[in-house]
Design a protein around this motif. Structure first.
Motif, short mmCIF file in Angstrom:
data_model
loop_
_atom_site.label_atom_id
_atom_site.label_comp_id
_atom_site.label_asym_id
_atom_site.label_seq_id
_atom_site.Cartn_x
_atom_site.Cartn_y
_atom_site.Cartn_z
N MET A 1 -0.75 -4.94 -38.57
CA MET A 1 -2.07 -4.32 -38.37
C MET A 1 -2.34 -3.30 -39.49
SD MET A 1 -3.37 -2.27 -34.96
CE MET A 1 -2.99 -3.60 -33.84
N LYS A 2 -3.50 -3.43 -40.11
CA LYS A 2 -3.83 -2.51 -41.21
C LYS A 2 -4.96 -1.55 -40.82
CE LYS A 2 -4.86 -2.01 -46.04
NZ LYS A 2 -4.91 -2.54 -47.37
N ILE A 3 -4.68 -0.28 -41.00
CA ILE A 3 -5.66 0.75 -40.65
C ILE A 3 -6.00 1.57 -41.91
CG2 ILE A 3 -6.05 2.87 -39.29
CD1 ILE A 3 -4.45 1.55 -37.04
N LEU A 4 -7.30 1.74 -42.11
CA LEU A 4 -7.79 2.57 -43.22
C LEU A 4 -8.17 3.94 -42.67
CD1 LEU A 4 -8.90 2.90 -46.16
CD2 LEU A 4 -11.06 1.92 -45.31
N VAL A 5 -7.60 5.00 -43.24
CA VAL A 5 -7.94 6.37 -42.83
C VAL A 5 -8.81 6.98 -43.92
CG1 VAL A 5 -7.06 8.65 -42.23
CG2 VAL A 5 -5.81 6.61 -41.49
N LEU A 6 -10.03 7.30 -43.57
CA LEU A 6 -11.00 7.84 -44.52
C LEU A 6 -11.30 9.30 -44.24
CD1 LEU A 6 -13.76 5.06 -44.69
CD2 LEU A 6 -12.13 5.71 -46.47
N ASN A 7 -11.31 10.11 -45.28
CA ASN A 7 -11.66 11.52 -45.15
C ASN A 7 -12.76 11.87 -46.12
OD1 ASN A 7 -9.92 13.02 -43.19
ND2 ASN A 7 -8.30 12.02 -44.39
N GLY A 8 -13.73 12.64 -45.63
CA GLY A 8 -14.87 13.06 -46.43
C GLY A 8 -14.63 14.37 -47.15
N PRO A 9 -15.72 15.01 -47.59
CA PRO A 9 -15.67 16.17 -48.48
C PRO A 9 -14.91 17.36 -47.92
CG PRO A 9 -17.89 15.83 -47.63
CD PRO A 9 -17.10 14.61 -47.28
N ALA A 40 6.67 5.10 -37.99
CA ALA A 40 7.09 5.13 -36.59
C ALA A 40 6.47 4.00 -35.77
CB ALA A 40 6.73 6.48 -35.97
N GLU A 41 5.23 3.63 -36.12
CA GLU A 41 4.51 2.64 -35.31
C GLU A 41 4.49 1.26 -35.96
OE1 GLU A 41 3.59 3.53 -32.36
OE2 GLU A 41 4.03 5.65 -32.68
N GLY A 42 5.09 1.12 -37.13
CA GLY A 42 5.11 -0.18 -37.80
C GLY A 42 3.73 -0.65 -38.22
N LEU A 43 2.92 0.29 -38.70
CA LEU A 43 1.55 -0.04 -39.10
C LEU A 43 1.41 0.10 -40.62
CD1 LEU A 43 -0.25 2.19 -36.45
CD2 LEU A 43 -0.17 -0.32 -36.41
N GLU A 44 0.46 -0.63 -41.17
CA GLU A 44 0.11 -0.43 -42.58
C GLU A 44 -1.08 0.52 -42.61
OE1 GLU A 44 -1.31 -3.07 -46.42
OE2 GLU A 44 -0.67 -4.10 -44.60
N ILE A 45 -0.88 1.67 -43.22
CA ILE A 45 -1.96 2.66 -43.27
C ILE A 45 -2.31 2.94 -44.73
CG2 ILE A 45 -2.68 5.03 -42.72
CD1 ILE A 45 -1.03 4.90 -40.21
N GLU A 46 -3.60 2.74 -45.04
CA GLU A 46 -4.11 3.13 -46.36
C GLU A 46 -4.99 4.35 -46.15
OE1 GLU A 46 -6.65 0.19 -48.25
OE2 GLU A 46 -7.20 1.62 -49.82
N GLN A 47 -4.86 5.34 -47.02
CA GLN A 47 -5.74 6.50 -46.87
C GLN A 47 -6.60 6.68 -48.10
OE1 GLN A 47 -6.06 9.84 -48.16
NE2 GLN A 47 -4.69 9.29 -49.88
N TYR A 48 -7.79 7.25 -47.90
CA TYR A 48 -8.70 7.51 -49.02
C TYR A 48 -9.53 8.74 -48.68
CZ TYR A 48 -12.42 6.74 -52.44
OH TYR A 48 -13.31 6.88 -53.46
N VAL A 67 -9.23 -5.09 -43.41
CA VAL A 67 -8.68 -4.01 -42.61
C VAL A 67 -9.01 -4.27 -41.14
CG1 VAL A 67 -9.30 -1.59 -42.09
CG2 VAL A 67 -8.67 -2.22 -44.42
N ASP A 68 -8.07 -3.95 -40.24
CA ASP A 68 -8.30 -4.21 -38.81
C ASP A 68 -9.07 -3.08 -38.14
OD1 ASP A 68 -6.70 -6.70 -38.63
OD2 ASP A 68 -5.10 -5.36 -39.26
N GLY A 69 -8.84 -1.85 -38.61
CA GLY A 69 -9.50 -0.71 -37.98
C GLY A 69 -9.64 0.44 -38.95
N ILE A 70 -10.59 1.32 -38.65
CA ILE A 70 -10.85 2.48 -39.52
C ILE A 70 -10.76 3.76 -38.69
CG2 ILE A 70 -12.64 3.67 -40.88
CD1 ILE A 70 -13.72 0.93 -41.72
N VAL A 71 -10.05 4.75 -39.22
CA VAL A 71 -10.09 6.11 -38.67
C VAL A 71 -10.85 6.93 -39.70
CG1 VAL A 71 -8.69 8.17 -38.19
CG2 VAL A 71 -7.97 5.92 -37.32
N ILE A 72 -11.91 7.61 -39.26
CA ILE A 72 -12.75 8.31 -40.24
C ILE A 72 -13.07 9.73 -39.81
CG2 ILE A 72 -14.86 7.23 -39.25
CD1 ILE A 72 -16.01 7.34 -42.19
N ASN A 73 -12.82 10.67 -40.73
CA ASN A 73 -13.35 12.02 -40.59
C ASN A 73 -14.39 12.18 -41.71
OD1 ASN A 73 -14.03 14.67 -40.47
ND2 ASN A 73 -11.93 15.46 -40.38
N PRO A 74 -15.66 11.96 -41.39
CA PRO A 74 -16.68 12.02 -42.44
C PRO A 74 -16.97 13.45 -42.89
CG PRO A 74 -17.46 10.85 -40.44
CD PRO A 74 -16.23 11.61 -40.07
#
Ligand code: DQA
Length: 144
Positions: A1-9, A40-48, A67-74
């Protein structure tokens, strides 16, 4: 499972920026937390992280089909960005919104979230641990 973690300004300024609101942990600490969670969770996490709205829109578009899911702090774009809302809707990738601070207890202008309208869940006021909680929530949601 691939999760993209996005952070804004200004999320890259964690630890320096308003520590009374965002805490003393640095952006490097957040990146370490993401790496630990992935391991710990065996996930593929990409951050930007980007300070630019269009870069975040580009990254969301590029995630389509990859990507399977997105975590976003805009960050501040939470309260202004119809473009990020539309990008999340365009790709239809399940997304969880994170806010380090409890935006509900802050200024009136922080009460609206445009990207949040395209998110399946929101976590607020949990500090950096909110990112871990969001990743776990998304993992469970995607496994259902
Ligand atoms: C934030 C809350 C936003 O209102 C603010 O503009 C941020 C950070 C948070 O994580 O608490 O930059 O998204």
């Amino acid at each position: 499972m691939k999760i993209l973690v996005l952070n804004g300004p200004n999320i890259n300024m964690l630890g320096i920026r308003e520590p009374g609101i965002y805490g003393k942990s640095s952006f490097a600490d957040l990146l370490a937390l993401l790496e630990e969670t992935a391991k710990a969770e065996g996930l593929e996490i990409e951050q930007y992280q980007s300070n630019h709205e269009g870069d975040l829109v580009d990254k969301i578009q590029q995630a389509y089909g990859k990507v399977d899911g997105i975590v976003i702090n805009p960050a501040a774009y939470t309260h202004t960005s119809v473009a990020i809302l539309d990008a999340l809707k365009a790709v239809s990738i399940p997304a969880v919104e994170v806010h380090i601070s409890n935006v509900d207890a802050r200024e009136a202008f922080r009460q609206i979230s445009y990207p949040g309208m395209a998110c399946v869940h929101t976590i607020k006021g949990q500090g950096l641990d909110g990112y871990r909680q969001a990743i776990l929530w998304l993992r469970d949601h995607l496994s259902r």
